[in-house]
Design an enzyme around this catalytic site. Sequence first.
Site, PDB file in Angstrom:
ATOM      1  N   ASP A   1      89.795  21.283  86.407  1.00 21.27           N
ATOM      2  CA  ASP A   1      90.973  21.716  87.171  1.00 21.27           C
ATOM      3  C   ASP A   1      91.975  22.434  86.259  1.00 21.27           C
ATOM      4  O   ASP A   1      92.038  22.150  85.064  1.00 21.27           O
ATOM      5  CB  ASP A   1      91.626  20.484  87.820  1.00 21.27           C
ATOM      6  CG  ASP A   1      92.601  20.879  88.918  1.00 21.27           C
ATOM      7  OD1 ASP A   1      92.552  22.031  89.384  1.00 21.27           O
ATOM      8  OD2 ASP A   1      93.420  20.025  89.307  1.00 21.27           O
TER       9      ASP A   1
ATOM     10  N   HIS B   1      89.535  31.413  86.224  1.00 26.02           N
ATOM     11  CA  HIS B   1      88.133  31.012  86.460  1.00 26.02           C
ATOM     12  C   HIS B   1      87.234  31.669  85.417  1.00 26.02           C
ATOM     13  O   HIS B   1      86.309  31.033  84.909  1.00 26.02           O
ATOM     14  CB  HIS B   1      87.696  31.408  87.874  1.00 26.02           C
ATOM     15  CG  HIS B   1      88.504  30.738  88.946  1.00 26.02           C
ATOM     16  ND1 HIS B   1      88.813  29.396  88.916  1.00 26.02           N
ATOM     17  CD2 HIS B   1      89.067  31.223  90.092  1.00 26.02           C
ATOM     18  CE1 HIS B   1      89.527  29.077  89.987  1.00 26.02           C
ATOM     19  NE2 HIS B   1      89.700  30.167  90.716  1.00 26.02           N
TER      20      HIS B   1
ATOM     21  N   LEU C   1      69.487  17.729  77.805  1.00 27.66           N
ATOM     22  CA  LEU C   1      70.691  17.591  78.646  1.00 27.66           C
ATOM     23  C   LEU C   1      70.323  17.887  80.097  1.00 27.66           C
ATOM     24  O   LEU C   1      69.676  18.897  80.375  1.00 27.66           O
ATOM     25  CB  LEU C   1      71.780  18.585  78.188  1.00 27.66           C
ATOM     26  CG  LEU C   1      73.079  18.542  79.001  1.00 27.66           C
ATOM     27  CD1 LEU C   1      73.843  17.243  78.748  1.00 27.66           C
ATOM     28  CD2 LEU C   1      73.976  19.735  78.667  1.00 27.66           C
TER      29      LEU C   1
HETATM   30  C1  FPP Z   1      89.743  24.388  89.782  1.00 29.82           C
HETATM   31  O1  FPP Z   1      90.899  25.000  89.277  1.00 29.82           O
HETATM   32  C2  FPP Z   1      88.584  25.187  89.452  1.00 29.82           C
HETATM   33  C3  FPP Z   1      87.702  25.696  90.352  1.00 29.82           C
HETATM   34  C4  FPP Z   1      87.819  25.476  91.796  1.00 29.82           C
HETATM   35  C5  FPP Z   1      86.603  26.577  89.932  1.00 29.82           C
HETATM   36  C6  FPP Z   1      85.875  26.121  88.725  1.00 29.82           C
HETATM   37  C7  FPP Z   1      85.039  27.236  88.276  1.00 29.82           C
HETATM   38  C8  FPP Z   1      84.858  27.589  87.013  1.00 29.82           C
HETATM   39  C9  FPP Z   1      85.370  26.858  85.835  1.00 29.82           C
HETATM   40  C10 FPP Z   1      84.069  28.822  86.770  1.00 29.82           C
HETATM   41  C11 FPP Z   1      82.896  28.603  85.918  1.00 29.82           C
HETATM   42  C12 FPP Z   1      81.992  27.555  86.384  1.00 29.82           C
HETATM   43  C13 FPP Z   1      80.715  27.486  85.980  1.00 29.82           C
HETATM   44  C14 FPP Z   1      79.895  26.332  86.360  1.00 29.82           C
HETATM   45  C15 FPP Z   1      80.076  28.520  85.149  1.00 29.82           C
HETATM   46  P1  FPP Z   1      92.011  25.493  90.282  1.00 29.82           P
HETATM   47  O2  FPP Z   1      91.707  26.901  90.659  1.00 29.82           O
HETATM   48  O3  FPP Z   1      92.136  24.551  91.416  1.00 29.82           O
HETATM   49  O4  FPP Z   1      93.266  25.424  89.360  1.00 29.82           O
HETATM   50  P2  FPP Z   1      94.754  25.102  89.813  1.00 29.82           P
HETATM   51  O5  FPP Z   1      94.779  23.651  90.215  1.00 29.82           O
HETATM   52  O6  FPP Z   1      95.541  25.359  88.572  1.00 29.82           O
HETATM   53  O7  FPP Z   1      95.098  26.026  90.929  1.00 29.82           O
END
Ligand code: FPP
Length: 251
Positions: free
Chosen positions: A16, A33, A127
């Site tokens: 997050d 992201h 893994l």
């Molecule tokens: C949450 O942060 C994150 C996500 C919903 C997306 C996670 C995706 C990645 C890390 C991209 C790469 C993933 C892989 C597996 C290669 P948020 O957008 O909710 O953050 P915020 O709470 O600050 O808004």
Amino acid sequence: MQSKSNSRLHVAIIMDGNGRWATQRGLPRVAGHRAGVAAVRRVVEHAPPLGIRVLTLYAFSSDNWARPASEVQSIFWIIRAFLRLECERLRQQGARLEVIGRRDRIPAPLLREIERTESATAAGRSLHLRIAIDYSAQMSIAAAVATAAAQPPREQLISPDHMRAFIAHALTADSGNVDLLIRTGGEQRLSDFLLWETAYAELVFTHRMWPDFDESDLASALGDFNHRERRFGAIPAAPVQSESSNTDSAQ
Ligand code: FPP
């Protein structure tokens, strides 16, 4: 205290803080992201030397469909690019990829990349990398119940013991229960992630935003985990008693 050998740990991470990381830098959310991919690479690389054998990453929850379509598309595009670019490295590292969650709503190009990477890495033993996409823990438990309910004998439907064993097998036979759950970004909630498998997990919440999370943060979370006393509902192990104290213990 529980053994601290850390040889077959299952660590799960709620990644997050991508959006806030980007906003704090005056960037669009998708930049967060994109930056999150480097953190994924770091934890995948450093997990096995730390004794982690199963790593489950929460990439896209079923509730994330509520985000703007452009952000959803970007996340899928980023995951697809990650799989395409990292497939060979994962294979050489001995990582086995498995995507958990619903597959029927995943766009076809991403689904093809998932299937290709899963089959290319199927022999990996160092893994077990699980990426949760269109995932809901409540749905996965409900799906296991539905599968159990569709099978004879009928007693399985009415015996909580059988149902519990069936669900546990469906959800944990291949990956085990979660030992340590880490959530980055400062929030302290589970967000419908691995609700069954984390029944006895230790929880570590960190304010680090996901794109900044690195191997030292992972090692520090494991250090924290190693100092926890895992009792699984029992009482602490009794201290070893000397012979003299044993002889006069009448009660
Ligand atoms: C949450 O942060 C994150 C996500 C919903 C997306 C996670 C995706 C990645 C890390 C991209 C790469 C993933 C892989 C597996 C290669 P948020 O957008 O909710 O953050 P915020 O709470 O600050 O808004």
